[in-house]
Design a protein around this motif. Structure first.
Motif, PDB file in Angstrom:
ATOM      1  N   VAL A  67       0.867  -1.173   0.000  1.00  0.00           N
ATOM      2  CA  VAL A  67       0.000   0.000   0.000  1.00  0.00           C
ATOM      3  C   VAL A  67       0.907   1.227   0.000  1.00  0.00           C
ATOM      4  O   VAL A  67       2.087   1.138   0.319  1.00  0.00           O
ATOM      5  CB  VAL A  67      -0.948   0.030   1.226  1.00  0.00           C
ATOM      6  N   GLN A  68       0.337   2.367  -0.357  1.00  0.00           N
ATOM      7  CA  GLN A  68       1.077   3.626  -0.398  1.00  0.00           C
ATOM      8  C   GLN A  68       0.246   4.715   0.278  1.00  0.00           C
ATOM      9  O   GLN A  68      -0.960   4.797   0.049  1.00  0.00           O
ATOM     10  CB  GLN A  68       1.338   4.043  -1.846  1.00  0.00           C
ATOM     11  N   ARG A  70      -0.512   8.832   0.918  1.00  0.00           N
ATOM     12  CA  ARG A  70      -0.356  10.118   0.243  1.00  0.00           C
ATOM     13  C   ARG A  70      -1.217  11.154   0.946  1.00  0.00           C
ATOM     14  O   ARG A  70      -2.387  10.894   1.246  1.00  0.00           O
ATOM     15  CB  ARG A  70      -0.777  10.017  -1.217  1.00  0.00           C
ATOM     16  N   LEU A  77      -4.760   9.645   1.703  1.00  0.00           N
ATOM     17  CA  LEU A  77      -5.162   8.566   0.802  1.00  0.00           C
ATOM     18  C   LEU A  77      -4.227   7.382   1.020  1.00  0.00           C
ATOM     19  O   LEU A  77      -3.025   7.564   1.181  1.00  0.00           O
ATOM     20  CB  LEU A  77      -5.083   9.023  -0.655  1.00  0.00           C
ATOM     21  N   TYR A  79      -3.349   4.035  -1.015  1.00  0.00           N
ATOM     22  CA  TYR A  79      -3.533   3.338  -2.285  1.00  0.00           C
ATOM     23  C   TYR A  79      -3.268   1.841  -2.150  1.00  0.00           C
ATOM     24  O   TYR A  79      -2.296   1.437  -1.545  1.00  0.00           O
ATOM     25  CB  TYR A  79      -2.585   3.907  -3.352  1.00  0.00           C
ATOM     26  N   THR A  81      -3.090  -0.042  -5.042  1.00  0.00           N
ATOM     27  CA  THR A  81      -2.841  -0.336  -6.453  1.00  0.00           C
ATOM     28  C   THR A  81      -1.945  -1.552  -6.661  1.00  0.00           C
ATOM     29  O   THR A  81      -2.226  -2.395  -7.509  1.00  0.00           O
ATOM     30  CB  THR A  81      -2.228   0.894  -7.151  1.00  0.00           C
ATOM     31  N   GLN A  84      -3.972  -4.563  -6.060  1.00  0.00           N
ATOM     32  CA  GLN A  84      -5.012  -4.735  -7.084  1.00  0.00           C
ATOM     33  C   GLN A  84      -4.445  -5.343  -8.367  1.00  0.00           C
ATOM     34  O   GLN A  84      -5.147  -6.037  -9.081  1.00  0.00           O
ATOM     35  CB  GLN A  84      -5.697  -3.408  -7.407  1.00  0.00           C
ATOM     36  N   GLN A 125     -13.432   4.567  -7.998  1.00  0.00           N
ATOM     37  CA  GLN A 125     -12.130   4.580  -7.340  1.00  0.00           C
ATOM     38  C   GLN A 125     -12.179   3.760  -6.057  1.00  0.00           C
ATOM     39  O   GLN A 125     -11.209   3.699  -5.322  1.00  0.00           O
ATOM     40  CB  GLN A 125     -11.711   6.024  -7.032  1.00  0.00           C
ATOM     41  N   LEU A 128      -9.364   1.354  -5.507  1.00  0.00           N
ATOM     42  CA  LEU A 128      -8.002   1.858  -5.637  1.00  0.00           C
ATOM     43  C   LEU A 128      -7.421   2.415  -4.338  1.00  0.00           C
ATOM     44  O   LEU A 128      -6.258   2.225  -4.049  1.00  0.00           O
ATOM     45  CB  LEU A 128      -7.917   2.943  -6.708  1.00  0.00           C
ATOM     46  N   TYR A 129      -8.242   3.142  -3.576  1.00  0.00           N
ATOM     47  CA  TYR A 129      -7.680   3.760  -2.376  1.00  0.00           C
ATOM     48  C   TYR A 129      -8.736   4.006  -1.311  1.00  0.00           C
ATOM     49  O   TYR A 129      -9.933   4.007  -1.584  1.00  0.00           O
ATOM     50  CB  TYR A 129      -6.979   5.078  -2.710  1.00  0.00           C
ATOM     51  N   ASN A 131      -9.962   6.802   1.528  1.00  0.00           N
ATOM     52  CA  ASN A 131      -9.947   8.246   1.708  1.00  0.00           C
ATOM     53  C   ASN A 131     -10.192   8.526   3.191  1.00  0.00           C
ATOM     54  O   ASN A 131     -11.277   8.245   3.697  1.00  0.00           O
ATOM     55  CB  ASN A 131     -11.047   8.856   0.834  1.00  0.00           C
ATOM     56  N   THR A 166       4.434   9.736  -2.340  1.00  0.00           N
ATOM     57  CA  THR A 166       3.423   8.687  -2.266  1.00  0.00           C
ATOM     58  C   THR A 166       4.194   7.406  -2.010  1.00  0.00           C
ATOM     59  O   THR A 166       4.787   6.846  -2.924  1.00  0.00           O
ATOM     60  CB  THR A 166       2.623   8.597  -3.572  1.00  0.00           C
TER      61      THR A 166
END
Length: 190
Positions: A67-68, A70, A77, A79, A81, A84, A125, A128-129, A131, A166
């Protein structure tokens, strides 16, 4: 009266019409579908790569972050990605914010066997992430659960020291906990 004999053709040469017929037959045979040429060959079916490839990808991405984090536009956030991109072999991704309870699951994108590493291109989204409020997540614990029910180790990530980046850094790595819903091995351990 003189009898005319048919013109002499050199041996091994076929009349032009027979050569054209043979060429047309070969051309037609080459344009037939593969199944019409060989009965024992089947239609190609896209297959998802072996889970070992996905496990190697997961391991390779561990250091840089499954995960990342940001900070963006007054939000934090997180992420998913990298995970995924492995969605075709993942049953689920378990996670928890600021604990290692793994009490939440992150939604996985639908798998397309013809493009097993691609992320679907839809407007959502949600896969993807996360929030969150700024600074809400000090850590996130993550575990990948494969389509065979086995789980990865649990990696706890924290935001990087650079607030503009990020990224994520590993805080701790824990062995996977035995869960009641996980299948047990078919043969006893030796």
């Amino acid at each position: 009266m003189i009898a005319l004999s048919p013109p002499h053709r050199p041996s091994g040469r076929k009349p032009l019409s027979a050569s054209l017929l043979l060429a047309a037959t070969l051309l037609l045979a080459g344009s037939l579908p593969v199944g019409a040429q060989e009965e024992d060959e089947g239609q190609y079916q896209a297959q998802i790569p072996d889970v070992a490839i996905y496990k190697a990808m997961l391991d390779a991405n561990k250091q840089t972050g499954w995960v990342q984090f940001r900070e963006f536009a007054g939000q934090q956030l997180i992420y998913f990605t990298a995970l995924q991109s492995m969605h075709c072999r993942l049953k689920e991704v378990r996670y928890s914010i600021n604990s290692d309870a793994l009490d939440k699951t992150f939604p996985m994108a639908e798998c397309d066997p013809e493009l097993p590493f691609n992320l679907p291109s839809d407007d959502s989204q949600n896969w993807l992430y996360l929030n969150l409020k700024p600074g809400e997540a000090e850590t996130i614990a993550v575990q990948a659960v494969w389509d065979d029910g086995s789980g990865s180790e649990i990696v706890v990530y924290q935001p990087c020291k650079n607030p503009e980046a990020t990224c994520a850094s590993i805080k701790t790595i824990k062995k996977a906990k035995k869960r009641s819903d996980e299948p047990s091995p078919s043969t006893p351990a030796r």
